[in-house]
Design an enzyme around this catalytic site. Structure first.
Site, PDB file in Angstrom:
ATOM      1  N   GLY A   1      -8.548 -48.198 -38.873  1.00 11.22           N
ATOM      2  CA  GLY A   1      -9.731 -48.251 -39.730  1.00 11.22           C
ATOM      3  C   GLY A   1      -9.409 -48.121 -41.220  1.00 11.22           C
ATOM      4  O   GLY A   1      -8.259 -47.878 -41.610  1.00 11.22           O
ATOM      5  N   HIS A   2     -10.430 -48.228 -42.042  1.00 10.39           N
ATOM      6  CA  HIS A   2     -10.270 -48.203 -43.490  1.00 10.39           C
ATOM      7  C   HIS A   2      -9.783 -46.832 -43.960  1.00 10.39           C
ATOM      8  O   HIS A   2     -10.143 -45.807 -43.394  1.00 10.39           O
ATOM      9  CB  HIS A   2     -11.571 -48.573 -44.189  1.00 10.39           C
ATOM     10  CG  HIS A   2     -12.734 -47.718 -43.826  1.00 10.39           C
ATOM     11  ND1 HIS A   2     -13.449 -47.882 -42.658  1.00 10.39           N
ATOM     12  CD2 HIS A   2     -13.327 -46.685 -44.465  1.00 10.39           C
ATOM     13  CE1 HIS A   2     -14.414 -46.988 -42.608  1.00 10.39           C
ATOM     14  NE2 HIS A   2     -14.362 -46.242 -43.676  1.00 10.39           N
ATOM     15  N   ASN A   3      -8.925 -46.849 -44.967  1.00  8.51           N
ATOM     16  CA  ASN A   3      -8.406 -45.636 -45.626  1.00  8.51           C
ATOM     17  C   ASN A   3      -7.391 -44.860 -44.791  1.00  8.51           C
ATOM     18  O   ASN A   3      -6.870 -43.840 -45.262  1.00  8.51           O
ATOM     19  CB  ASN A   3      -9.530 -44.652 -45.997  1.00  8.51           C
ATOM     20  CG  ASN A   3     -10.571 -45.265 -46.898  1.00  8.51           C
ATOM     21  OD1 ASN A   3     -10.308 -46.234 -47.578  1.00  8.51           O
ATOM     22  ND2 ASN A   3     -11.758 -44.699 -46.897  1.00  8.51           N
TER      23      ASN A   3
END
EC number: 2.3.1.191
Lengths: 363, 363, 363
Positions: free
Chosen positions: B258-260
């Site tokens: 996922g993001h980050n």
């Protein structure tokens, strides 16, 4: 494509009743069926919906009273779900693709294309690939060097097949399926924490920083006849020999089959199932959605798992399994019941301890 | 490509025995090996299969008696699985792709291609992309605007990399891998049921119908050297900063990052693992197949999870975890044993209650 | 694209403080922000990082003392996460693609493209497809015959949409998403072991070797307005009617939606969620990552699941669920606590049995 009720019944080996010369052009659910559609009402619970739609004819459950349902004609089959297979094949409008070789496809000079092979726009076919008669290679597909695909296959858009894969007849692949990716196989110079934790069931000992070296996949993938692979599903190459998928076996979307896995015939791997490397799965097995199977395991013929089952040990033939970790389904159901009553059990035991403690003291 | 037994042993730092001038062209499992193949029999349990095959030479386990096994030559390595890495690299026949830039590829004028870069048919390379020397961009790949890929990389067919991604040297990506999709980040105008349920651990309060607004991903993805990403795996862009994958880290097929998220060095994420947004994963971690990790969590260096583990809380460095919810593997094993005996426990307590009740009454 | 602090605050409906004519070109995390960047410090815990960076202006939490934080200007919003949505849209640098129709795209003559539609290199648009005004069809995308996509959509590279799919306005699809694969629907001539095991909850009776016949998918997929589909996610066609995804519903990467499924409005399906065939999911539902839902189930409006939940039965509206099998989250938390104390419980019961046995004997 219009058919009479009589033609459909004959094709399906089913029985036609009433005005069997009525023609239908497609099928529909009973509540929304138009006059030129065949309503599908294969269970008694759909009876009421028939009156909401306009269908003059329907496919019905065994024993249905088609006249009382207000129909002019009916088709009745002893196993209507099986009849639906033939009916859906007759009525399938397909993807609407042009036949022939699209000029934008990039096809190696020495690739062999059988009679009536179609290749869609922007597809790539590699050196020495062999495509059997009547097979359709969809738009933007990739077929690797030295790969062979049998007759009558159908590859939807964007399917990717690596080098030296061998696939049988009547193969179906859904968009984005990948066959022949490299196996996930890495090794550390010294024994790793995972290797130790496997031996000790949890203790990895003194850990040591190590980088991984890649084990290249020298094998490829072998797939039998009548197999199907779902959207964005993946089948990895074997390390030394081929990963194998048997005849009539079907993989749903986003299924992962690791390197060296052997899957038998007529087995179903449902959506998002994952099979670890070198595991062997028998014939007529059904693994429900999101089932996971560890590596180097064995699952016997006719085994079945329920949705989300995590298989951490071998499964004998014929077993019906459920849960994490996988247990026989009836035992797992007992466990689930127990878990729901667990709070009560703790309370009972606390109460007992008090009572017994008082009783013993008062003795 | 033919090698003598002597050449192979030297390349692997292993010891050669017998007629070390025998040449082999490829490797095979012992039972099916031909006379010009090197049989791989790296554990004693493969000894029997050697007699079924035709191999004159084999790679064997330490201490094996190659003469007694009927061989003319042998290679013996103290850690044969590690030796297999080098051997498989020597013997890899590759994907059979032509080198150079295929004329059908669509390459932006200002893209910079290093020396000996190959670009396959129908690939797309965006404005300002930079491809390092010797990197192979496979057929039908996509490389986004402003993205840079280091030297010696290998992108299999149909890999997709979005804009402004930065990738190190010797990168390997399997077919259909996606790097730089937008993060899954949406927000409601008012506090949502999920936000409330997280705070209360289960109570979402009065729910209210709300639509979502999209949070655009302004960051991109950064990947170190020697990383590998599996078939149809996905790494999302960061919201403000980049999502990061460390040096030597390998992602298997259908993995979701996922993001980050920040993943350290030399970490393995096996098939179908999923990592929620903003989670941080250390170095030398191994997450087995279908492991799921929630968002905003922390997993320490050298942690290991078993297959299917669902991580709902932070994991300290060095822990070996299993199950749903994740527990230390040995504790989880105890729980599994307990579950199998749970029915018996309920029966015991029921029996005790009866006995105690009778005893108390009879007092 | 430079904006003043004043302009940003106005666009977001937030309040600007200080030197509101300062311009910023992009956003950054506080610790690394440059002088021309807007620092994002929307929670008090980011305060300290502000002093490490160079930002002159920041977006802050409600009640923050921007002067004390050493800033020259600030934007404060009552719900900063929601404000981030508008801010990220303003600041999004996009994918850097050229507009217009790329000459390498293969577009059917009778496809209808609205005003200002862009089609990227090597995309394919099928016969009779209709693309609404302003929609961007990315590089290497595929749009099937008879499919319609509304206005203002954005398809990232390599999205694949089959025939006769209908999609509303402002649709977003991430790389590799597949819409309109065939349903996974197979039937045996005679009743199968799975059908029996479902009836008996575990006993499949006498098993019989059978091959599968394919049920073709005659329906397609319908998607409302403002929907988004993640990287390599899959939505299958319906058997007779369409599979349906409601307005404002968002699917994350690698999500699987089976045939005939109906998903309501404003629902989130997070990474790797899988939904079995014919299941109905309500409005404003949130299924966390790796949630699995069996086939033919019903999930009510506003239901929420935690990560990895396996749903084996219907869920009423508004429920917050967790675990395998899914239970109400608070009950499941109780179960988890119980499992951790299970070993102790066995010991207590063993002790009690001994005590009671002695007590009874001594009576």
């Amino acid at each position: 494509m219009a058919y009479t009720i009589e033609q459909i019944a004959q094709a399906l080996g089913a029985t036609a009743f009433g005005a069997t010369d009525i023609t239908v052009e497609s099928v529909a659910e009973p509540a929304v069926a138009a006059t030129d559609q065949l309503a599908l009402a294969m269970k008694p619970e759909y009876a009421e919906q028939l009156s909401q739609g306009q269908a003059r004819a329907a496919m019905l459950w065994e024993g249905a009273d088609w006249k009382a349902l207000g129909l002019e004609a009916a088709i009745i089959s002893p196993r209507p779900r099986f009849a639906l297979s033939g009916l859906s094949a007759m009525m399938d409008p397909g993807q609407g693709w042009a036949t022939g070789i699209h000029p934008s496809a990039v096809i190696a000079e020495d690739a062999e294309l059988g009679e009536n092979v179609s290749v869609g726009p922007l597809a790539v076919i590699g050196a020495g690939a062999v495509i059997g008669a009547g097979t359709v290679i969809g738009p933007q597909c990739f077929v690797g060097a030295g790969t062979s695909i049998g007759q009558g296959g159908f590859l939807r858009e964007g399917v990717r097949i690596g080098a030296r894969v061998r696939i049988g007849d009547r193969f179906v692949a859904q968009p984005g399926a990948v066959i022949g990716g490299d196996g996930f196989s890495f090794v550390t110079p010294e024994v790793s924490g995972v290797e130790r934790a496997r031996q000790t069931l949890g203790d990895q000992g003194d850990v040591q920083k190590q980088s991984y070296a890649r084990i290249h996949s020298l094998g490829s993938v072998w797939i039998g006849d009548d197999a199907e692979v779902g959207c964005n599903a993946c089948i990895d190459r074997g390390t030394v020999r081929d990963t194998r998928i048997g005849n009539g076996t079907k993989l749903d979307n986003l299924v992962q089959v690791g390197h060296n896995v052997v899957v038998g015939n007529d087995t179903l791997l449902c959506g998002q199932v994952g099979i670890g490397g070198s595991t062997v799965i028998g014939n007529n097995v059904v693994l429900a959605g999101q089932t996971g199977v560890g590596d180097n395991l064995f699952i016997g013929d006719n085994a079945i798992t329920g949705g989300g089952t995590k298989v951490l040990a071998n499964i004998p033939a014929g077993r019906v399994m459920l849960g994490y970790p996988a247990m026989k389904m009836d035992s797992q159901m007992e466990v689930y019941k127990g878990l729901r009553r667990l709070k009560r059990l703790f309370a009972d035991v606390a109460e007992l301890k008090k009572t017994v403690s008082n009783t013993v003291q008062s003795d």
